[in-house]
Design a protein around this motif. Sequence first.
Motif: not given
Length: 473
Positions: A261-262, A267, A270, A389, A392-393, A401, A405
């Motif tokens: 996810m990074l 992300m 974020i 966040v 967007s997860a 997530a 974050a």
Amino acid sequence: MRPRTGGPAPARGGPPGADASTPDASTPGASTPGASARDAWRYRWVILGIATFTQAAAGFFVQGIGALGLQFQRDLGLSTTQLGLLVSAVQLVPLVGLLVAGELLDRYDERWIVGLGACVVAVGLGVGSLAPGYAWLLVVLLVVGAGYSTVQPGGSKSVASWFHASQRGLAMGVRQAGLPLGAALASAALPLLAEAHGWRAALVAGALVALLGAGVFTAFHRRPPEPAPVPAPVPAPEPAPGPGARRRDGRGSGLAGRLRMLREPAMVTIMLSGVSLISVQYGVGILTVLYLHDVASVGAGTAALVLVAAQGAGVLGRIGLAAWSDRGGSGGSGGAGRYPTVMLCMVAAIAGTGVLMTPAGRAPVVACVVLVGLGFFGFGWYGPWVAYVAESAPPGRTGFALGLAMSVNQTAIILVPPVLGLLRDLTGSFAPAWGLLAAMTAVALIITAPAERRRHAATRNGRATDPPARDTA
């Protein structure tokens, strides 16, 4: 602690097809299943209240360390760098602890994860009141940080699961207002308590407040009611992914799959915006009292009151800015509508820290007004950011997530306070510290603003590489 059972509760503001905020007009009492469901969903306001209170209670001492700067420097003989290390100590364990907490929150009930974490904060501060000196105080604050790791993602996940996207920004803003609210109360009370009874009494007070927060959350938290399952067509089987393939829902397999996810565009936005603004937030918390006292020639008591006002402005900012972000097309665009609010906070942070670098920032009135403004935007960004966040997860990964974050933010929380203090100690000036915060925020804004505009445009045109996922926390 019991594992979650059944399907995940959808993030809705009420039963499907019904307005949870109003009673069923066709039903005079609450005796029908529909009315009972609506009554159950009204409990979301209780959830919001206890999540906010627990955040304020757990962060009472953690966020009040900056207000005790003068007392710590006097009683323990600390430099500004050592004072910054106190903040780093309490935030070091969450660097990993937030990831662990996020994974636990996807498996177990938030009630026990958050409740136990707040109890650890209370026990750690109680033991810290017996610390013989600075070194032992640093060790104790590491334990406090371990407990504090669960409160932020746990409370945020609870609120996200109870509120529909159309209300989630306001709800997150109210919940996240607990942090500057606790900080404001701590800034008002802890210096007076430390002056009268010493810094150890301030730790005892923080322990008692954290314990109260743990009790309230454990006693009153509930999971959201689950609507009746709706039959869905069975999807066609998909071919098995290859060895290097990545699942479209972003989950992948194991920790490595989750850490992918990074690399997602959302992300990246974020992380960069969060790291820059959390640096400004902690910079204001650590430097305000010292800056006003040393540069603007403001008395210690008045300087502490300005910090209280800045944190109070942060409470208003977290609620007001988050509510405003609800009007920006949230939810359906994967949280993209939240970013303009975050970007406004970044612009304001650059302007405010820039003024404090100039001779005008040395004037008491100007300095006080600017620092209160930085409180509004430098603390207020967090409500819409957390909503961003959550929205967007990937499906079923809201807890992780949020933990991921917030864990990235921890790198700035750990490094920035001592670096700011070191800059002050080495140069004898606050200008390099404010300049560093302004530069970090400007770089983040320059990188993320164009990328987020492209992502938002691609989403509107149906060409997004990462389709927005509904929050099923």
